[in-house]
Design a protein around this motif. Structure first.
Motif, short mmCIF file in Angstrom:
data_model
loop_
_atom_site.label_atom_id
_atom_site.label_comp_id
_atom_site.label_asym_id
_atom_site.label_seq_id
_atom_site.Cartn_x
_atom_site.Cartn_y
_atom_site.Cartn_z
N UNK A 78 0.83 -1.21 0.00
CA UNK A 78 0.00 0.00 0.00
C UNK A 78 0.86 1.25 0.00
N UNK A 79 0.24 2.36 -0.44
CA UNK A 79 0.80 3.70 -0.27
C UNK A 79 0.88 4.07 1.21
N UNK A 80 1.66 5.10 1.53
CA UNK A 80 1.55 5.70 2.86
C UNK A 80 0.14 6.25 3.10
N UNK A 81 -0.25 6.37 4.36
CA UNK A 81 -1.57 6.94 4.68
C UNK A 81 -1.49 7.66 6.02
N UNK A 82 -2.57 8.29 6.41
CA UNK A 82 -2.66 9.18 7.60
C UNK A 82 -1.62 10.29 7.52
N UNK A 83 -1.40 10.83 6.32
CA UNK A 83 -0.41 11.88 6.14
C UNK A 83 -0.86 13.22 6.70
N UNK A 84 -2.15 13.41 6.92
CA UNK A 84 -2.60 14.63 7.61
C UNK A 84 -2.11 14.64 9.05
N UNK A 85 -1.89 13.46 9.60
CA UNK A 85 -1.39 13.35 10.97
C UNK A 85 0.12 13.58 11.03
N UNK A 86 0.83 13.06 10.03
CA UNK A 86 2.29 13.19 9.99
C UNK A 86 2.72 12.99 8.54
N UNK A 87 3.11 14.08 7.89
CA UNK A 87 3.41 14.03 6.46
C UNK A 87 4.64 13.18 6.16
N UNK A 91 5.22 3.59 4.42
CA UNK A 91 4.46 2.36 4.61
C UNK A 91 5.38 1.17 4.33
N UNK A 92 5.65 0.34 5.34
CA UNK A 92 6.57 -0.79 5.13
C UNK A 92 6.07 -1.78 4.10
N UNK A 93 4.76 -1.84 3.87
CA UNK A 93 4.27 -2.76 2.84
C UNK A 93 4.62 -2.24 1.46
N UNK A 94 4.59 -0.93 1.26
CA UNK A 94 5.03 -0.36 -0.02
C UNK A 94 6.52 -0.55 -0.22
N UNK A 95 7.30 -0.33 0.85
CA UNK A 95 8.75 -0.56 0.77
C UNK A 95 9.05 -2.02 0.45
N UNK A 272 -3.17 -18.40 0.25
CA UNK A 272 -3.20 -16.95 0.18
C UNK A 272 -3.93 -16.35 1.35
N UNK A 273 -3.60 -15.11 1.66
CA UNK A 273 -4.24 -14.40 2.76
C UNK A 273 -3.55 -13.08 3.00
N UNK A 274 -3.65 -12.59 4.23
CA UNK A 274 -3.15 -11.26 4.55
C UNK A 274 -2.13 -11.30 5.67
N UNK A 275 -1.11 -10.46 5.52
CA UNK A 275 -0.05 -10.32 6.51
C UNK A 275 0.04 -8.86 6.93
N UNK A 276 -0.12 -8.61 8.23
CA UNK A 276 0.06 -7.26 8.77
C UNK A 276 1.48 -7.14 9.32
N UNK A 277 2.17 -6.07 8.92
CA UNK A 277 3.52 -5.82 9.43
C UNK A 277 3.45 -4.97 10.68
#
Length: 322
Positions: A78-87, A91-95, A272-277
């Motif tokens: 994913x892209x970074x998010x919550x950038x209004x909180x801290x620009x 996102x480690x998933x994007x990296x 298949x499934x989901x992994x949260x970092x």
């Protein structure tokens, strides 16, 4: 190329940083919307150019797996998010997607090639089918997939169950969406889907410094009930989803959509499934968004460790399902 150490790397940020790609895409989108070329460019053609920028810069149009002698793995970020909180947020998933795209991991059954895709943190794109358009034609040819997103502090979670519910948290357009996850053929839409990743092996293997948990918790409205109830051991029969193991944001939704796609394509043996970092954290002296620096050694070490552990988790999953 930058993330994987090929060619020059200008600027002050380390190679593994996902944020320059996100920032560049925003700048290019702005320029494209304001562009006045010498030829006629109507709204339809301009939108087509913008779509091409979005898909190409996210790796959605260049998923290429080799022949059957090499295992085929697909990983999403994913892209970074919550950038209004801290620009400054990354996102480690994007990296991870940048670092692993097109790479090989070795397993006892031979090499596995990883292809990756990045998705936007926008409710509207998901409702318009961005996930299914990018992945549907590839799933029947895979040996394993995992969607990846940023989760809790200090831990990985293998999400056992995904729920068909949007909880409304604001996205990167500051838009909110609450209700049933919108999918094609809603008449056959289940409330829950399940992982087919080898979660026991993933939690038991030594893959890195962060612990890995098999997360079975969900939030549901039980059959005949009216109020949400949190269940530690998964959903009960006939219940309505209010949060999967991965919550009720787009991380849960991408997991729900891809596992539903797996089931609708009748691929019961596809793992298949989901992994949260873990959450990607700055150093202890660099937590103020207004006065802090955009990077620091702890931030870079945490990102590198998360990316490396995802690689090992993928290797473990391919080996376990080989």
């Amino acid at each position: 190329d930058r993330a994987q150490g090929r060619g020059p790397a200008t600027g002050d940020l380390s190679r593994g940083d996902d944020r320059p790609l996100y920032w560049a895409r925003l700048a290019l989108s702005r320029e494209l919307r304001a562009w006045t070329p010498r030829f006629d460019l109507d709204d339809r053609r301009r939108e087509a150019l913008h779509s091409a920028l979005e898909t190409a810069s996210r790796g959605q149009s260049d998923i290429h797996h080799p022949g059957h002698r090499t295992k085929r793995v697909l990983v999403t970020g994913f892209d970074p998010f919550t950038l209004d909180r801290d620009v400054r947020i990354g996102n480690p998933s994007g990296a991870t997607a940048l670092a692993l795209d097109g790479t090989l991991v070795q397993t006892p059954d031979g090499p596995a090639r990883i292809e990756t895709v990045v998705f936007p943190v926008r409710w509207a794109d998901f409702a318009e089918g961005v996930v299914e358009r990018a992945l549907a034609r590839h799933l029947p040819h895979l040996d394993l997939f995992t969607t990846v997103s940023q989760g809790r502090q200090g831990r990985f979670d293998v999400e056992r169950t995904n729920g068909a519910w949007r909880g409304g948290f604001a996205d990167n357009e500051n838009a909110s969406s609450t209700g049933l996850v919108p999918v094609a053929d809603p008449a056959t839409q289940p409330q829950w889907t399940s992982t087919t990743l080898p979660y026991r092996q993933l939690t038991e293997a030594d893959t890195g410094r962060f612990p890995v948990y098999d997360n079975t918790e969900v939030t549901e409205i039980p059959a005949g009930g009216t109020q949400p109830v949190t269940r530690p051991d998964g959903p009960t029969p006939g219940s309505a989803a209010r949060a999967g193991g991965g919550g009720d944001y787009l991380s849960n939704e991408i997991a729900y959509r891809v596992t539903l796609l797996r089931d609708r394509l009748r691929l019961p043996d596809l793992p298949g499934g989901h992994l949260h970092t873990p959450v990607l954290q700055f150093g202890a002296e660099n937590t103020n968004p207004q006065t802090g620096t955009v990077t620091d050694p702890d931030f870079e070490r945490n990102r590198a460790d998360i990316v490396g552990q995802v690689r090992e988790l993928v290797r473990t999953a391919v080996t376990a399902t080989g």
